[in-house]
Design a protein around this motif. Structure first.
Motif, PDB file in Angstrom:
ATOM      1  N   PRO A  14      11.577   1.146 -14.913  1.00  0.00           N
ATOM      2  CA  PRO A  14      11.579   1.754 -16.243  1.00  0.00           C
ATOM      3  C   PRO A  14      10.976   0.821 -17.285  1.00  0.00           C
ATOM      4  N   GLY A  15      11.023   1.261 -18.528  1.00  0.00           N
ATOM      5  CA  GLY A  15      10.512   0.448 -19.631  1.00  0.00           C
ATOM      6  C   GLY A  15       9.194   0.947 -20.158  1.00  0.00           C
ATOM      7  N   VAL A  16       9.179   1.400 -21.427  1.00  0.00           N
ATOM      8  CA  VAL A  16       7.955   1.965 -22.000  1.00  0.00           C
ATOM      9  C   VAL A  16       7.188   0.980 -22.874  1.00  0.00           C
ATOM     10  N   GLU A  17       7.762  -0.190 -23.152  1.00  0.00           N
ATOM     11  CA  GLU A  17       7.055  -1.135 -24.028  1.00  0.00           C
ATOM     12  C   GLU A  17       7.318  -2.573 -23.595  1.00  0.00           C
ATOM     13  N   ALA A  18       6.353  -3.413 -23.864  1.00  0.00           N
ATOM     14  CA  ALA A  18       6.519  -4.849 -23.627  1.00  0.00           C
ATOM     15  C   ALA A  18       5.452  -5.602 -24.410  1.00  0.00           C
ATOM     16  N   VAL A  19       5.680  -6.892 -24.508  1.00  0.00           N
ATOM     17  CA  VAL A  19       4.756  -7.828 -25.151  1.00  0.00           C
ATOM     18  C   VAL A  19       4.393  -8.868 -24.111  1.00  0.00           C
ATOM     19  N   GLY A  20       3.169  -9.353 -24.145  1.00  0.00           N
ATOM     20  CA  GLY A  20       2.801 -10.356 -23.157  1.00  0.00           C
ATOM     21  C   GLY A  20       1.479 -11.035 -23.433  1.00  0.00           C
ATOM     22  N   ILE A  21       1.074 -11.843 -22.470  1.00  0.00           N
ATOM     23  CA  ILE A  21      -0.170 -12.599 -22.534  1.00  0.00           C
ATOM     24  C   ILE A  21      -1.129 -12.059 -21.475  1.00  0.00           C
ATOM     25  N   VAL A  22      -2.358 -11.808 -21.862  1.00  0.00           N
ATOM     26  CA  VAL A  22      -3.369 -11.368 -20.911  1.00  0.00           C
ATOM     27  C   VAL A  22      -3.723 -12.535 -19.992  1.00  0.00           C
ATOM     28  N   GLU A  23      -3.597 -12.327 -18.665  1.00  0.00           N
ATOM     29  CA  GLU A  23      -3.955 -13.355 -17.687  1.00  0.00           C
ATOM     30  C   GLU A  23      -5.342 -13.134 -17.104  1.00  0.00           C
ATOM     31  N   ARG A  24      -5.662 -11.898 -16.784  1.00  0.00           N
ATOM     32  CA  ARG A  24      -6.964 -11.568 -16.208  1.00  0.00           C
ATOM     33  C   ARG A  24      -7.477 -10.277 -16.838  1.00  0.00           C
ATOM     34  N   VAL A  25      -8.782 -10.149 -16.894  1.00  0.00           N
ATOM     35  CA  VAL A  25      -9.430  -8.964 -17.461  1.00  0.00           C
ATOM     36  C   VAL A  25     -10.278  -8.316 -16.376  1.00  0.00           C
ATOM     37  N   GLY A  26     -10.093  -7.020 -16.175  1.00  0.00           N
ATOM     38  CA  GLY A  26     -10.828  -6.308 -15.144  1.00  0.00           C
ATOM     39  C   GLY A  26     -12.234  -5.942 -15.575  1.00  0.00           C
ATOM     40  N   PRO A  27     -13.057  -5.508 -14.629  1.00  0.00           N
ATOM     41  CA  PRO A  27     -14.437  -5.118 -14.931  1.00  0.00           C
ATOM     42  C   PRO A  27     -14.493  -3.992 -15.962  1.00  0.00           C
ATOM     43  N   GLY A  28     -15.451  -4.096 -16.863  1.00  0.00           N
ATOM     44  CA  GLY A  28     -15.688  -3.044 -17.825  1.00  0.00           C
ATOM     45  C   GLY A  28     -14.806  -3.077 -19.064  1.00  0.00           C
ATOM     46  N   VAL A  29     -13.899  -4.031 -19.156  1.00  0.00           N
ATOM     47  CA  VAL A  29     -13.002  -4.115 -20.310  1.00  0.00           C
ATOM     48  C   VAL A  29     -13.640  -4.966 -21.397  1.00  0.00           C
ATOM     49  N   GLU A  30     -13.666  -4.451 -22.603  1.00  0.00           N
ATOM     50  CA  GLU A  30     -14.179  -5.191 -23.755  1.00  0.00           C
ATOM     51  C   GLU A  30     -13.074  -5.353 -24.790  1.00  0.00           C
ATOM     52  N   GLY A  31     -13.152  -6.439 -25.555  1.00  0.00           N
ATOM     53  CA  GLY A  31     -12.204  -6.644 -26.641  1.00  0.00           C
ATOM     54  C   GLY A  31     -10.981  -7.455 -26.281  1.00  0.00           C
ATOM     55  N   PHE A  32     -10.836  -7.829 -25.005  1.00  0.00           N
ATOM     56  CA  PHE A  32      -9.690  -8.631 -24.584  1.00  0.00           C
ATOM     57  C   PHE A  32     -10.179  -9.779 -23.702  1.00  0.00           C
TER      58      PHE A  32
END
Length: 383
Positions: A120-138
């Motif tokens: 469960p759980g609809v929200e969280a805060v965290g740190i981006v560790e890896r970015v997948g292909p095609g992702v911009e802005g992170f």
């Protein structure tokens, strides 16, 4: 102008809605589910085959499951670990997890929207560790918050569709963001979208000392409304008054309908914000003025039973039962609501009032505290 907050990642492919099992789990069982979620990001070396099977099942739930299973088949993949992000995904390590009544509804089976076993759980805060292909802005190291109707927040780490991620203002701590993301956006939705409160309006807010109630009282007061609030004890009544309520009604000691009518000279209020549900719904309708609106946004006391729609015709009233997810279905709507809510947080209109912080392994206790109304303010879990 708010590019530092909300980037525009490439759209991720929408996953089909999951099927629903007709099962219920208790607060104690929820703690077990949280423990499974914790193990998702750890090696299973030395753990028995039965536990490994539980982790395998838990990790298959939610967006990105196919990608995770493929990751395990890759050379060098660690069983039970969160894999590499796929196209349009981020790998996020959580730092704070917000606890909401929605989570308790899902756990109890009142909302049958999570396949079991599930996280469960609809929200969280965290740190981006890896970015997948095609992702911009992170990029790795970015602080983000998210709201996800597909769940999965009660975990140490996860794969997340990038289009759900929101850059956090530098002035907002991880714990505060964990307490405010869902609740802050919900407050903005209720007061600025569902019924746009205007100066001079009379507003009734139930459970005003709770985490959600405090935010509504503060913002409605700032908007110039006359705020009527209900609370269950003297201590909670003081909290509501400190947040800006002009009239606080201790509903266990007096009839809140009669009190509202007396305070308004019999005219009633323009809008009622009711997150309590069964116990207050009928009285909330009775408190409305002509053309007034009842916003039923929760059911902490249980779901509202069927009622005769003709009751609305007595004073030409309006009833609405909004869900936050429906108002943030596209990226533009999410950005607009988040930016307005973050502005309110940064300006002090929506301060974080954290009533309880617990480790993720004690998630069951968090639900017990929330359902028993044993605490005021938000509850946040820390991995």
């Amino acid at each position: 102008e708010r590019a530092h907050r909300v980037a525009r990642p490439a759209p991720a492919e929408q996953q089909p809605a999951p099927t629903i099992e007709d099962r219920r789990i208790s607060g104690r069982q929820l703690a077990g589910v949280a423990q499974v979620a914790l193990r998702v990001v750890q090696s299973l070396a030395g753990i028995g085959e039965q536990v490994a099977g539980e982790v395998e099942r838990a990790d298959q739930i939610g967006p990105g499951a196919d990608q995770r299973l493929q990751d395990r088949e890759r050379p060098g993949a660690v069983a039970g670990a969160v894999g590499e992000p796929g196209a349009g995904e981020l790998r996020v390590r959580h730092t704070a997890i917000g606890v909401n009544f929605h989570d308790t509804y899902v756990r109890s089976g009142s909302y049958r929207t999570l396949p079991l076993p599930g996280i469960p759980g609809v929200e969280a805060v965290g740190i981006v560790e890896r970015v997948g292909p095609g992702v911009e802005g992170f990029k790795p190291g970015d602080r983000i918050a998210y709201i996800n109707e597909k769940y999965g927040g009660y975990a140490e780490a996860r794969l997340l569709p990038a289009h759900l991620a929101l850059h956090l203002p530098s002035t907002l701590s991880d714990l505060d963001a964990g307490a405010l993301t869902v609740k802050g956006l919900t407050a903005c939705l209720l007061l600025r979208r569902v019924h746009a409160v205007r100066a001079g309006e009379k507003v009734l807010i139930h459970a005003a000392a709770g985490a959600m109630g405090q935010l509504l009282v503060r913002w409605a007061h700032r908007l110039g409304a006359t705020v009527f609030a209900t609370a269950g004890s003297a201590a909670k009544a003081r909290i509501a008054a400190e947040c800006g309520a002009h009239h606080v009604i201790r509903y266990r000691e007096e009839d809140f309908v009669a009190r509202v009518k007396a305070l308004t000279g019999g005219t009633g209020v323009d809008v009622v914000y009711d997150g309590v549900g069964a116990d207050t719904f009928s009285g909330s309708l009775d408190c409305l003025a002509y053309l007034g609106t009842l916003v039923n946004f929760g059911q902490s006391s249980g779901p509202v039973p069927p009622f005769a729609v003709g009751r609305l015709a007595v004073r030409s009233n309006t009833l609405i039962r909004p869900l936050l997810f429906h108002y943030i279905r596209d990226r533009a709507s999410l950005e607009a609501l988040a930016n307005e809510a973050f502005d309110a947080m940064e300006s002090g209109v929506l301060p974080a009032a954290i009533g309880l912080t617990l480790p993720l392994s004690r998630a069951g206790e968090a639900h017990t505290a929330l359902e028993s109304r044993a605490t005021s303010g938000a509850i946040v879990l820390t991995p």
